[in-house]
Design a protein around this motif. Structure first.
Motif, PDB file in Angstrom:
ATOM      1  N   GLU A 162      30.135   2.972  65.563  1.00  0.00           N
ATOM      2  CA  GLU A 162      30.061   2.899  64.103  1.00  0.00           C
ATOM      3  C   GLU A 162      28.767   3.515  63.585  1.00  0.00           C
ATOM      4  O   GLU A 162      28.765   4.255  62.592  1.00  0.00           O
ATOM      5  CB  GLU A 162      30.165   1.448  63.638  1.00  0.00           C
ATOM      6  CG  GLU A 162      31.534   0.831  63.849  1.00  0.00           C
ATOM      7  CD  GLU A 162      31.555  -0.668  63.599  1.00  0.00           C
ATOM      8  OE1 GLU A 162      30.546  -1.217  63.079  1.00  0.00           O
ATOM      9  OE2 GLU A 162      32.568  -1.295  63.920  1.00  0.00           O
TER      10      GLU A 162
ATOM     11  N   GLN B  52      28.123   6.674  61.071  1.00  0.00           N
ATOM     12  CA  GLN B  52      27.277   6.504  59.893  1.00  0.00           C
ATOM     13  C   GLN B  52      26.123   7.510  59.920  1.00  0.00           C
ATOM     14  O   GLN B  52      25.761   8.075  58.885  1.00  0.00           O
ATOM     15  CB  GLN B  52      26.729   5.078  59.843  1.00  0.00           C
ATOM     16  CG  GLN B  52      25.849   4.802  58.643  1.00  0.00           C
ATOM     17  CD  GLN B  52      25.276   3.394  58.667  1.00  0.00           C
ATOM     18  OE1 GLN B  52      25.645   2.559  59.486  1.00  0.00           O
ATOM     19  NE2 GLN B  52      24.348   3.125  57.771  1.00  0.00           N
TER      20      GLN B  52
ATOM     21  N   GLU C  76      27.271  10.945  58.745  1.00  0.00           N
ATOM     22  CA  GLU C  76      27.446  10.969  57.291  1.00  0.00           C
ATOM     23  C   GLU C  76      26.097  10.976  56.583  1.00  0.00           C
ATOM     24  O   GLU C  76      25.878  11.748  55.640  1.00  0.00           O
ATOM     25  CB  GLU C  76      28.272   9.768  56.832  1.00  0.00           C
ATOM     26  CG  GLU C  76      29.708   9.792  57.308  1.00  0.00           C
ATOM     27  CD  GLU C  76      30.436   8.480  57.051  1.00  0.00           C
ATOM     28  OE1 GLU C  76      29.866   7.575  56.409  1.00  0.00           O
ATOM     29  OE2 GLU C  76      31.589   8.364  57.506  1.00  0.00           O
ATOM     30  N   THR C  77      25.193  10.129  57.028  1.00  0.00           N
ATOM     31  CA  THR C  77      23.879  10.012  56.398  1.00  0.00           C
ATOM     32  C   THR C  77      23.086  11.303  56.519  1.00  0.00           C
ATOM     33  O   THR C  77      22.478  11.771  55.551  1.00  0.00           O
ATOM     34  CB  THR C  77      23.088   8.842  57.021  1.00  0.00           C
ATOM     35  OG1 THR C  77      23.823   7.637  56.818  1.00  0.00           O
ATOM     36  CG2 THR C  77      21.710   8.702  56.410  1.00  0.00           C
TER      37      THR C  77
ATOM     38  N   LEU D 134      18.238   3.621  59.603  1.00  0.00           N
ATOM     39  CA  LEU D 134      19.293   4.088  60.497  1.00  0.00           C
ATOM     40  C   LEU D 134      18.724   4.433  61.873  1.00  0.00           C
ATOM     41  O   LEU D 134      19.312   4.084  62.904  1.00  0.00           O
ATOM     42  CB  LEU D 134      20.001   5.297  59.889  1.00  0.00           C
ATOM     43  CG  LEU D 134      21.127   5.909  60.709  1.00  0.00           C
ATOM     44  CD1 LEU D 134      22.247   4.906  60.944  1.00  0.00           C
ATOM     45  CD2 LEU D 134      21.658   7.157  60.010  1.00  0.00           C
TER      46      LEU D 134
END
Length: 100
Positions: free
Chosen positions: A48, A52, A55-56, A70
């Motif tokens: 996950e 993420q 995308e970030t 992150l």
């Protein structure tokens, strides 16, 4: 009881961050299943976070604090995944020794 070199590295740390090991011949026992479930959760979390992260990092408007948070989460997930890989690699090696 299993020999030290046959003990399973568990997916959590003990006091002071020291590794924890399980000494058992019962791979279906409670502690083995608990370790399996925690490893599965850790691998799922890592997957996950990887999604993420993609995308970030692709978002030009991402706040630097978000990127730092992150990175910290990815560091923890990578530590967990490395422990799982080490444990499973060791289990494979021990299994191969017994089948030879």
């Amino acid at each position: 009881m299993t020999a030290r070199n046959e003990m399973r590295l568990l997916p959590w740390s003990g006091p002071e961050g020291k590794p924890c090991y399980l000494s058992t011949d019962d791979r279906a026992g409670y502690m083995s299943r608990l370790a399996d479930n925690i490893e599965a959760a850790q691998l799922g979390t890592a997957a996950e976070l990887l999604e993420q992260a993609s995308e970030t990092l692709n978002d030009q408007d991402t706040d630097p604090e978000e990127v730092q948070r992150l990175a910290q989460e990815l560091t923890g997930a990578l530590r967990d995944v490395l422990r799982v890989a080490t444990s499973r690699g060791h289990l494979l090696a021990v299994s191969e020794q017994h089948s030879s």
